[in-house]
Design a protein around this motif. Structure first.
Motif, PDB file in Angstrom:
ATOM      1  N   LEU A  35       0.838  -1.193   0.000  1.00 20.00           N
ATOM      2  CA  LEU A  35       0.000   0.000   0.000  1.00 20.00           C
ATOM      3  C   LEU A  35       0.877   1.248   0.000  1.00 20.00           C
ATOM      4  O   LEU A  35       1.934   1.267   0.634  1.00 20.00           O
ATOM      5  CB  LEU A  35      -0.889   0.025   1.247  1.00 20.00           C
ATOM      6  N   VAL A  36       0.422   2.297  -0.680  1.00 22.38           N
ATOM      7  CA  VAL A  36       1.087   3.589  -0.653  1.00 22.38           C
ATOM      8  C   VAL A  36       0.078   4.593  -0.110  1.00 22.38           C
ATOM      9  O   VAL A  36      -0.982   4.796  -0.711  1.00 22.38           O
ATOM     10  CB  VAL A  36       1.582   4.013  -2.058  1.00 22.38           C
ATOM     11  N   GLN A  37       0.408   5.193   1.017  1.00 24.17           N
ATOM     12  CA  GLN A  37      -0.481   6.142   1.689  1.00 24.17           C
ATOM     13  C   GLN A  37      -1.865   5.531   1.942  1.00 24.17           C
ATOM     14  O   GLN A  37      -2.877   6.207   1.834  1.00 24.17           O
ATOM     15  CB  GLN A  37      -0.631   7.434   0.905  1.00 24.17           C
ATOM     16  N   GLY A  38      -1.934   4.256   2.230  1.00 24.85           N
ATOM     17  CA  GLY A  38      -3.193   3.590   2.533  1.00 24.85           C
ATOM     18  C   GLY A  38      -3.949   3.075   1.326  1.00 24.85           C
ATOM     19  O   GLY A  38      -4.967   2.409   1.467  1.00 24.85           O
ATOM     20  N   THR A  39      -3.477   3.346   0.126  1.00 23.08           N
ATOM     21  CA  THR A  39      -4.123   2.878  -1.100  1.00 23.08           C
ATOM     22  C   THR A  39      -3.414   1.616  -1.585  1.00 23.08           C
ATOM     23  O   THR A  39      -2.190   1.621  -1.773  1.00 23.08           O
ATOM     24  CB  THR A  39      -4.050   3.954  -2.199  1.00 23.08           C
ATOM     25  N   ARG A  40      -4.185   0.557  -1.805  1.00 20.58           N
ATOM     26  CA  ARG A  40      -3.586  -0.702  -2.246  1.00 20.58           C
ATOM     27  C   ARG A  40      -3.080  -0.562  -3.682  1.00 20.58           C
ATOM     28  O   ARG A  40      -3.801  -0.156  -4.580  1.00 20.58           O
ATOM     29  CB  ARG A  40      -4.593  -1.841  -2.155  1.00 20.58           C
ATOM     30  N   ILE A  41      -1.826  -0.941  -3.871  1.00 21.26           N
ATOM     31  CA  ILE A  41      -1.207  -0.860  -5.184  1.00 21.26           C
ATOM     32  C   ILE A  41      -1.235  -2.219  -5.866  1.00 21.26           C
ATOM     33  O   ILE A  41      -1.641  -2.330  -7.017  1.00 21.26           O
ATOM     34  CB  ILE A  41       0.245  -0.334  -5.080  1.00 21.26           C
ATOM     35  N   LEU A  42      -0.795  -3.250  -5.167  1.00 27.16           N
ATOM     36  CA  LEU A  42      -0.834  -4.592  -5.737  1.00 27.16           C
ATOM     37  C   LEU A  42      -0.694  -5.622  -4.631  1.00 27.16           C
ATOM     38  O   LEU A  42      -0.287  -5.314  -3.512  1.00 27.16           O
ATOM     39  CB  LEU A  42       0.267  -4.786  -6.783  1.00 27.16           C
TER      40      LEU A  42
END
Length: 168
Positions: A80-87
């Motif tokens: 996750l980057v800043q709480g957003t799932r990337i992969l």
């Protein structure tokens, strides 16, 4: 029977002081004002990093507090980057490359939105903090760190739990 002047004066005095005592609000307001300032000053020392239940951070005796910057969270299931799932970690290809492309694109997009400037109007070097669970394999952590460097982040910090220093 007629009362003397002294008896009348004493009766008036007792009637005056029989009422309920006054409540002094000024000292109470002073106490609450001091308490509010104390809480405001000491609340800035709190955690900067987001908390996650599925990330068990390693322990360290580091004294340096984390700064406010971009946070990459690596769990055993996803990145996750800043709480957003990337992969998902299971979707990372094992093709021998050191970089993870979707993570690099997400970090570059976050880096473009930065507006932090230093006092002499030069752009401050971008920083990233990696919150990695202590159970993740080193190869994954190495790929995440290489991807952060490839995305233009010159300063990488690893998040840890602070434990008290042992006395010798």
């Amino acid at each position: 029977m007629k009362m003397s002047r002294r008896a009348k004066r004493m009766e008036r005095h007792h009637k005056r002081s029989k009422g309920t005592p006054g409540f002094n609000m000024v000292s109470l307001m002073d106490i609450f004002t001091i308490l509010v300032f104390f809480l405001l000053v000491n609340s800035g020392e709190g955690e900067v990093l987001p908390s996650a239940k599925d990330v068990a951070l390693p322990e360290s005796i580091s004294e340096q507090k984390p700064r406010q910057n971009i946070v990459v969270m690596v769990t055993d299931k996803e990145i996750l980057v800043q709480g957003t799932r990337i992969l998902r970690v299971s979707n990372i290809p094992d093709d021998g490359k050191l970089t993870i492309e979707p993570l690099r694109y997400a970090l570059e997009a976050k880096n473009k939105r930065r507006i932090i400037k230093t006092s002499n109007q030069k752009v401050a070097p971008p920083e990233v903090t990696i919150m990695g669970s202590k159970e993740i394999p080193y190869q994954l952590l190495k790929k995440v760190m290489a991807t952060c460097t490839d995305a233009g982040f010159g300063k990488i910090s690893l998040a840890v739990l602070q434990k008290p220093a042992q006395e010798s």
